[in-house]
Design a protein around this motif. Sequence first.
Motif, PDB file in Angstrom:
ATOM      1  N   ASP A 165       0.853  -1.188   0.000  1.00 26.70           N
ATOM      2  CA  ASP A 165       0.000   0.000   0.000  1.00 26.70           C
ATOM      3  C   ASP A 165       0.888   1.237   0.000  1.00 26.70           C
ATOM      4  O   ASP A 165       1.557   1.550   1.010  1.00 26.70           O
ATOM      5  N   ARG A 166       0.892   1.975  -1.108  1.00 27.57           N
ATOM      6  CA  ARG A 166       1.646   3.216  -1.133  1.00 27.57           C
ATOM      7  C   ARG A 166       1.032   4.244  -0.171  1.00 27.57           C
ATOM      8  O   ARG A 166      -0.117   4.093   0.245  1.00 27.57           O
ATOM      9  N   ARG A 167       1.799   5.246   0.196  1.00 28.79           N
ATOM     10  CA  ARG A 167       1.276   6.285   1.096  1.00 28.79           C
ATOM     11  C   ARG A 167      -0.013   6.868   0.521  1.00 28.79           C
ATOM     12  O   ARG A 167      -0.170   7.013  -0.678  1.00 28.79           O
ATOM     13  N   TRP A 168      -0.954   7.140   1.404  1.00 34.19           N
ATOM     14  CA  TRP A 168      -2.284   7.621   1.049  1.00 34.19           C
ATOM     15  C   TRP A 168      -3.119   6.549   0.328  1.00 34.19           C
ATOM     16  O   TRP A 168      -4.146   6.845  -0.261  1.00 34.19           O
ATOM     17  N   HIS A 169      -2.686   5.303   0.391  1.00 28.60           N
ATOM     18  CA  HIS A 169      -3.421   4.219  -0.245  1.00 28.60           C
ATOM     19  C   HIS A 169      -3.654   3.103   0.777  1.00 28.60           C
ATOM     20  O   HIS A 169      -2.797   2.850   1.633  1.00 28.60           O
ATOM     21  N   GLY A 170      -4.809   2.457   0.658  1.00 24.48           N
ATOM     22  CA  GLY A 170      -5.097   1.320   1.518  1.00 24.48           C
ATOM     23  C   GLY A 170      -4.978   1.664   2.989  1.00 24.48           C
ATOM     24  O   GLY A 170      -5.552   2.637   3.476  1.00 24.48           O
ATOM     25  N   ARG A 171      -4.149   0.888   3.697  1.00 26.11           N
ATOM     26  CA  ARG A 171      -4.012   1.035   5.151  1.00 26.11           C
ATOM     27  C   ARG A 171      -2.745   1.780   5.552  1.00 26.11           C
ATOM     28  O   ARG A 171      -2.362   1.764   6.730  1.00 26.11           O
ATOM     29  N   SER A 172      -2.083   2.397   4.600  1.00 27.30           N
ATOM     30  CA  SER A 172      -0.891   3.179   4.913  1.00 27.30           C
ATOM     31  C   SER A 172      -1.267   4.566   5.431  1.00 27.30           C
ATOM     32  O   SER A 172      -2.399   5.033   5.266  1.00 27.30           O
ATOM     33  N   ASP A 173      -0.272   5.218   6.040  1.00 25.02           N
ATOM     34  CA  ASP A 173      -0.483   6.575   6.550  1.00 25.02           C
ATOM     35  C   ASP A 173      -0.796   7.547   5.419  1.00 25.02           C
ATOM     36  O   ASP A 173      -0.462   7.322   4.255  1.00 25.02           O
ATOM     37  N   ARG A 174      -1.418   8.656   5.803  1.00 27.60           N
ATOM     38  CA  ARG A 174      -1.795   9.707   4.859  1.00 27.60           C
ATOM     39  C   ARG A 174      -1.192  11.046   5.286  1.00 27.60           C
ATOM     40  O   ARG A 174      -1.906  11.940   5.730  1.00 27.60           O
ATOM     41  N   PRO A 175       0.124  11.188   5.164  1.00 27.58           N
ATOM     42  CA  PRO A 175       0.753  12.440   5.579  1.00 27.58           C
ATOM     43  C   PRO A 175       0.468  13.561   4.584  1.00 27.58           C
ATOM     44  O   PRO A 175       0.109  13.317   3.435  1.00 27.58           O
ATOM     45  N   ALA A 176       0.672  14.775   5.026  1.00 30.01           N
ATOM     46  CA  ALA A 176       0.455  15.928   4.154  1.00 30.01           C
ATOM     47  C   ALA A 176       1.557  16.062   3.120  1.00 30.01           C
ATOM     48  O   ALA A 176       1.391  16.744   2.107  1.00 30.01           O
ATOM     49  N   HIS A 177       2.689  15.412   3.347  1.00 25.67           N
ATOM     50  CA  HIS A 177       3.839  15.545   2.455  1.00 25.67           C
ATOM     51  C   HIS A 177       4.010  14.273   1.614  1.00 25.67           C
ATOM     52  O   HIS A 177       3.363  13.262   1.859  1.00 25.67           O
ATOM     53  N   GLY A 178       4.887  14.362   0.621  1.00 28.80           N
ATOM     54  CA  GLY A 178       5.248  13.186  -0.162  1.00 28.80           C
ATOM     55  C   GLY A 178       4.379  12.904  -1.354  1.00 28.80           C
ATOM     56  O   GLY A 178       4.402  11.798  -1.898  1.00 28.80           O
ATOM     57  N   HIS A 179       3.599  13.895  -1.819  1.00 30.87           N
ATOM     58  CA  HIS A 179       2.712  13.678  -2.969  1.00 30.87           C
ATOM     59  C   HIS A 179       3.482  13.867  -4.275  1.00 30.87           C
ATOM     60  O   HIS A 179       3.191  14.766  -5.074  1.00 30.87           O
ATOM     61  N   ARG A 180       4.472  13.003  -4.467  1.00 29.73           N
ATOM     62  CA  ARG A 180       5.235  13.018  -5.728  1.00 29.73           C
ATOM     63  C   ARG A 180       5.739  11.609  -5.995  1.00 29.73           C
ATOM     64  O   ARG A 180       5.974  10.829  -5.076  1.00 29.73           O
ATOM     65  N   ILE A 181       5.899  11.289  -7.270  1.00 24.82           N
ATOM     66  CA  ILE A 181       6.270   9.922  -7.650  1.00 24.82           C
ATOM     67  C   ILE A 181       7.669   9.565  -7.152  1.00 24.82           C
ATOM     68  O   ILE A 181       7.928   8.414  -6.788  1.00 24.82           O
ATOM     69  N   ALA A 182       8.581  10.530  -7.101  1.00 24.17           N
ATOM     70  CA  ALA A 182       9.926  10.243  -6.598  1.00 24.17           C
ATOM     71  C   ALA A 182       9.870   9.708  -5.165  1.00 24.17           C
ATOM     72  O   ALA A 182      10.591   8.766  -4.819  1.00 24.17           O
ATOM     73  N   ARG A 183       9.018  10.278  -4.323  1.00 26.33           N
ATOM     74  CA  ARG A 183       8.874   9.804  -2.945  1.00 26.33           C
ATOM     75  C   ARG A 183       8.314   8.378  -2.923  1.00 26.33           C
ATOM     76  O   ARG A 183       8.733   7.550  -2.098  1.00 26.33           O
ATOM     77  N   HIS A 184       7.411   8.076  -3.835  1.00 27.86           N
ATOM     78  CA  HIS A 184       6.860   6.721  -3.897  1.00 27.86           C
ATOM     79  C   HIS A 184       7.926   5.725  -4.344  1.00 27.86           C
ATOM     80  O   HIS A 184       7.916   4.570  -3.928  1.00 27.86           O
ATOM     81  N   GLY A 185       8.836   6.165  -5.218  1.00 23.90           N
ATOM     82  CA  GLY A 185       9.964   5.312  -5.573  1.00 23.90           C
ATOM     83  C   GLY A 185      10.873   5.068  -4.383  1.00 23.90           C
ATOM     84  O   GLY A 185      11.366   3.950  -4.177  1.00 23.90           O
ATOM     85  N   LYS A 186      11.098   6.103  -3.570  1.00 22.61           N
ATOM     86  CA  LYS A 186      11.903   5.938  -2.352  1.00 22.61           C
ATOM     87  C   LYS A 186      11.201   5.021  -1.365  1.00 22.61           C
ATOM     88  O   LYS A 186      11.848   4.206  -0.673  1.00 22.61           O
ATOM     89  N   ASP A 187       9.878   5.110  -1.267  1.00 17.63           N
ATOM     90  CA  ASP A 187       9.138   4.210  -0.384  1.00 17.63           C
ATOM     91  C   ASP A 187       9.316   2.759  -0.808  1.00 17.63           C
ATOM     92  O   ASP A 187       9.445   1.860   0.043  1.00 17.63           O
ATOM     93  N   LEU A 188       9.305   2.502  -2.116  1.00 15.46           N
ATOM     94  CA  LEU A 188       9.539   1.135  -2.593  1.00 15.46           C
ATOM     95  C   LEU A 188      10.939   0.678  -2.198  1.00 15.46           C
ATOM     96  O   LEU A 188      11.135  -0.459  -1.757  1.00 15.46           O
ATOM     97  N   HIS A 189      11.921   1.557  -2.333  1.00  8.94           N
ATOM     98  CA  HIS A 189      13.282   1.245  -1.890  1.00  8.94           C
ATOM     99  C   HIS A 189      13.298   0.898  -0.407  1.00  8.94           C
ATOM    100  O   HIS A 189      13.935  -0.081   0.026  1.00  8.94           O
TER     101      HIS A 189
END
Length: 268
Positions: A54-78
Amino acid sequence: MPHFVASDNTALHYYDEGAGRPVVLIAGYGAPADSWALQWAALRAAGHRVVSFDRRWHGRSDRPAHGHRIARHGKDLHDLLAHLDLDDVTVVGSSMGASAIWAYVSLFGCERLAGIVTVDQTPKMINSADWPYGFYGLTADNLGTFFLHPTAVNTGHGRAWPDQAATDARIRRAGGQGMSRLITPDTYPLLFDHACQDWRDTVAGITVPALILAGADSQFWPAEHATATAMSSPLARAVVVPGAGHPAHLDQPETVARHLVEFTAATA
């Protein structure tokens, strides 16, 4: 349910079941990890450890105000792969989940990866003279306001969207918890950032095999994007899934599962 904490202190949820060579499944915009439930059994039966993220803001993951960019989602996968200490991984992304994979590859390369599968995601959503396989109607001129219009996704192309109630029921029978979606104005910056990307150079530079799947009747872009994308790398090949729209793994779950199993077997 298992969570881990990403490098910016965001708690991210994942499922982790089965044993063997790992496959990590990443869902699209607004979709939870459970959207992959119709592929879980086939992948486990083929001898895979199946991680659904579950990526951030998806499913049961946290929904922070920051990180709304694909680069951050790539870092989350890392961060997920590092947390689970996964190597020799096949990463599979549907729609925006595929862009998260390309962001990961752009930032960190393919060292941990055995292969990459994308499910109906064009690498460049903005149409241009050299790329006519973007989101229907999206151009550099209207990018700033295109997705603010409530009917932007109603392109007039492709097959009918799958019935929500029937899809939820199938996912629950397969062991998931339904297809809850949370698309709110808070996530529009992520969608805009996603639409701005051009991953063609990233695809051209991959060092592991890649399978580019397209829905033959996608509602968002021409299926020809898959062949055009695969042509940029000798390690990539394209497959168009008949009878599938954009959510090909929901429209044709058995066919997509078969392609995933065959691909992972070929990269063993």
